[in-house]
Design a protein around this motif. Structure first.
Motif, PDB file in Angstrom:
ATOM      1  N   GLY A  58       0.802  -1.217   0.000  1.00  0.00           N
ATOM      2  CA  GLY A  58       0.000   0.000   0.000  1.00  0.00           C
ATOM      3  C   GLY A  58       0.834   1.264   0.000  1.00  0.00           C
ATOM      4  O   GLY A  58       0.489   2.251   0.647  1.00  0.00           O
ATOM      5  N   VAL A  59       1.953   1.244  -0.737  1.00  0.00           N
ATOM      6  CA  VAL A  59       2.832   2.410  -0.802  1.00  0.00           C
ATOM      7  C   VAL A  59       2.899   2.932  -2.231  1.00  0.00           C
ATOM      8  O   VAL A  59       2.559   2.230  -3.185  1.00  0.00           O
ATOM      9  N   LYS A  60       3.360   4.182  -2.376  1.00  0.00           N
ATOM     10  CA  LYS A  60       3.419   4.831  -3.684  1.00  0.00           C
ATOM     11  C   LYS A  60       4.806   4.796  -4.298  1.00  0.00           C
ATOM     12  O   LYS A  60       4.972   5.117  -5.469  1.00  0.00           O
ATOM     13  N   ARG A  61       5.801   4.415  -3.497  1.00  0.00           N
ATOM     14  CA  ARG A  61       7.184   4.403  -3.989  1.00  0.00           C
ATOM     15  C   ARG A  61       7.981   3.388  -3.198  1.00  0.00           C
ATOM     16  O   ARG A  61       7.603   3.047  -2.068  1.00  0.00           O
ATOM     17  N   LEU A  62       9.075   2.937  -3.764  1.00  0.00           N
ATOM     18  CA  LEU A  62       9.936   1.962  -3.101  1.00  0.00           C
ATOM     19  C   LEU A  62      11.390   2.406  -3.201  1.00  0.00           C
ATOM     20  O   LEU A  62      11.874   2.691  -4.303  1.00  0.00           O
ATOM     21  N   PRO A  63      12.117   2.449  -2.076  1.00  0.00           N
ATOM     22  CA  PRO A  63      13.561   2.646  -2.173  1.00  0.00           C
ATOM     23  C   PRO A  63      14.173   1.439  -2.881  1.00  0.00           C
ATOM     24  O   PRO A  63      13.764   0.298  -2.655  1.00  0.00           O
ATOM     25  N   VAL A  64      15.135   1.692  -3.737  1.00  0.00           N
ATOM     26  CA  VAL A  64      15.837   0.625  -4.447  1.00  0.00           C
ATOM     27  C   VAL A  64      17.179   0.412  -3.757  1.00  0.00           C
ATOM     28  O   VAL A  64      17.949   1.364  -3.572  1.00  0.00           O
ATOM     29  N   VAL A  65      17.446  -0.820  -3.362  1.00  0.00           N
ATOM     30  CA  VAL A  65      18.654  -1.113  -2.588  1.00  0.00           C
ATOM     31  C   VAL A  65      19.451  -2.231  -3.253  1.00  0.00           C
ATOM     32  O   VAL A  65      18.933  -2.984  -4.073  1.00  0.00           O
ATOM     33  N   ASP A  66      20.734  -2.321  -2.841  1.00  0.00           N
ATOM     34  CA  ASP A  66      21.561  -3.433  -3.307  1.00  0.00           C
ATOM     35  C   ASP A  66      21.490  -4.571  -2.306  1.00  0.00           C
ATOM     36  O   ASP A  66      20.675  -4.548  -1.368  1.00  0.00           O
ATOM     37  N   GLY A  67      22.341  -5.559  -2.476  1.00  0.00           N
ATOM     38  CA  GLY A  67      22.309  -6.724  -1.600  1.00  0.00           C
ATOM     39  C   GLY A  67      22.629  -6.437  -0.158  1.00  0.00           C
ATOM     40  O   GLY A  67      22.290  -7.223   0.734  1.00  0.00           O
ATOM     41  N   GLU A  68      23.270  -5.297   0.107  1.00  0.00           N
ATOM     42  CA  GLU A  68      23.617  -4.913   1.473  1.00  0.00           C
ATOM     43  C   GLU A  68      22.608  -3.944   2.079  1.00  0.00           C
ATOM     44  O   GLU A  68      22.803  -3.458   3.188  1.00  0.00           O
ATOM     45  N   GLY A  69      21.539  -3.652   1.340  1.00  0.00           N
ATOM     46  CA  GLY A  69      20.531  -2.730   1.838  1.00  0.00           C
ATOM     47  C   GLY A  69      20.895  -1.269   1.644  1.00  0.00           C
ATOM     48  O   GLY A  69      20.234  -0.384   2.195  1.00  0.00           O
ATOM     49  N   VAL A  70      21.944  -1.008   0.838  1.00  0.00           N
ATOM     50  CA  VAL A  70      22.385   0.372   0.601  1.00  0.00           C
ATOM     51  C   VAL A  70      21.499   1.014  -0.468  1.00  0.00           C
ATOM     52  O   VAL A  70      21.193   0.404  -1.497  1.00  0.00           O
ATOM     53  N   LEU A  71      21.108   2.252  -0.243  1.00  0.00           N
ATOM     54  CA  LEU A  71      20.215   2.975  -1.143  1.00  0.00           C
ATOM     55  C   LEU A  71      20.880   3.214  -2.497  1.00  0.00           C
ATOM     56  O   LEU A  71      21.983   3.740  -2.580  1.00  0.00           O
ATOM     57  N   ARG A  72      20.184   2.838  -3.582  1.00  0.00           N
ATOM     58  CA  ARG A  72      20.692   3.048  -4.936  1.00  0.00           C
ATOM     59  C   ARG A  72      19.766   3.901  -5.791  1.00  0.00           C
ATOM     60  O   ARG A  72      20.151   4.361  -6.860  1.00  0.00           O
ATOM     61  N   GLY A  73      18.554   4.110  -5.327  1.00  0.00           N
ATOM     62  CA  GLY A  73      17.602   4.906  -6.097  1.00  0.00           C
ATOM     63  C   GLY A  73      16.223   4.773  -5.511  1.00  0.00           C
ATOM     64  O   GLY A  73      16.044   4.262  -4.393  1.00  0.00           O
ATOM     65  N   ILE A  74      15.241   5.225  -6.271  1.00  0.00           N
ATOM     66  CA  ILE A  74      13.849   5.099  -5.826  1.00  0.00           C
ATOM     67  C   ILE A  74      12.969   4.910  -7.045  1.00  0.00           C
ATOM     68  O   ILE A  74      13.244   5.453  -8.123  1.00  0.00           O
ATOM     69  N   VAL A  75      11.931   4.102  -6.902  1.00  0.00           N
ATOM     70  CA  VAL A  75      11.010   3.854  -8.009  1.00  0.00           C
ATOM     71  C   VAL A  75       9.599   4.168  -7.533  1.00  0.00           C
ATOM     72  O   VAL A  75       9.208   3.798  -6.418  1.00  0.00           O
ATOM     73  N   SER A  76       8.847   4.873  -8.351  1.00  0.00           N
ATOM     74  CA  SER A  76       7.497   5.297  -7.996  1.00  0.00           C
ATOM     75  C   SER A  76       6.476   4.643  -8.917  1.00  0.00           C
ATOM     76  O   SER A  76       6.823   3.988  -9.904  1.00  0.00           O
ATOM     77  N   ARG A  77       5.215   4.854  -8.596  1.00  0.00           N
ATOM     78  CA  ARG A  77       4.154   4.322  -9.449  1.00  0.00           C
ATOM     79  C   ARG A  77       4.273   4.863 -10.866  1.00  0.00           C
ATOM     80  O   ARG A  77       4.121   4.136 -11.846  1.00  0.00           O
ATOM     81  N   SER A  78       4.526   6.166 -10.976  1.00  0.00           N
ATOM     82  CA  SER A  78       4.628   6.766 -12.305  1.00  0.00           C
ATOM     83  C   SER A  78       5.797   6.182 -13.091  1.00  0.00           C
ATOM     84  O   SER A  78       5.724   6.058 -14.319  1.00  0.00           O
TER      85      SER A  78
END
Length: 230
Positions: A114-134
């Motif tokens: 039920g979210v509008k966006r997801l943080p994109v992470v690597d195998g270590e959980g490090v932030l690499r980007g973000i992806v949204s519904r649009s």
């Protein structure tokens, strides 16, 4: 030219603003305003994602601002109303996705959480980007010609034994229409599912029919035997 299945990495925003867990409330608001976003990931010193702060997480502060409207001690929004840092008001742990995940998987994850966006992470959980519904909807901007080329490629690659003759593929506004004759109609559901996996396909209209039969010129003799039969 066929491009194959797209992944989150193809559509996500690679440059993303984030805040540390100790970021103060007003700094979070300023960051959102400055970057014109409605939510930001919260990260630790190693850029690993801890959670997400959205406008909905900040709103209880205003909701219970009046002295006569103190939040009940056990109310779910009570901690957020009293919180002063990102870590205190964020929603966590964050629901995340990997860059190599399919767009379908990302869409299902968003829907289930039920979210509008997801943080994109690597195998270590490090932030690499973000992806949204649009971002996920960008695939529906593909030209019909590109979709048609990929559909033909998928059919030729995976179902070589299916057609009696080349299948006619037409695409209009993302709707794929398949016409022609095939040797085995039991494989049509498989073909339809295969075409639906092509990014940008809105719907599939499968008008394929079974193999053409040669006319029987003498009904009393029954069907003519195969040319190689004795």
């Amino acid at each position: 030219m066929p491009v194959g299945p797209r992944t989150v990495n193809d559509v996500m925003t690679h440059r993303v603003v984030a805040v540390r867990g100790g970021a103060e409330f007003k700094d979070i608001v300023r960051t959102m305003r400055r970057w014109h976003v409605s939510a930001v990931p919260v990260v630790d010193d190693g850029q690993r994602v801890l959670g997400v702060v959205s406008e909905a997480d900040l709103l209880p502060k205003e909701e219970y601002r009046d002295a006569d409207a103190d939040p009940p001690a056990r109310a779910p929004r009570s901690a957020k109303a009293r919180g002063a840092t990102a870590e205190q008001v964020m929603t966590g742990p964050a629901v995340t996705v990997h860059a190599d995940a399919s767009l379908a998987r990302a869409a299902r994850t968003m829907a289930h959480a039920g979210v509008k966006r997801l943080p994109v992470v690597d195998g270590e959980g490090v932030l690499r980007g973000i992806v949204s519904r649009s971002d996920l909807l960008k695939v529906f901007l593909r030209d019909d010609e590109d979709i048609e080329a990929e559909v033909r490629h998928e059919i030729d690659t995976h179902l070589l034994a299916l057609p009696v003759r080349p299948i006619d593929v037409r695409v209009r506004n993302g709707v794929v229409t398949l016409t022609g004759h095939v040797r085995d109609t039991t494989l049509l559901p498989v073909l339809t599912r295969l075409v639906r996996t092509v990014e940008g396909v809105v719907e599939v209209e499968c008008d394929l029919e079974g193999p053409l039969r040669r006319p029987n010129l003498d009904p009393d003799l029954g069907d003519a035997p195969d040319a190689g039969a004795r």
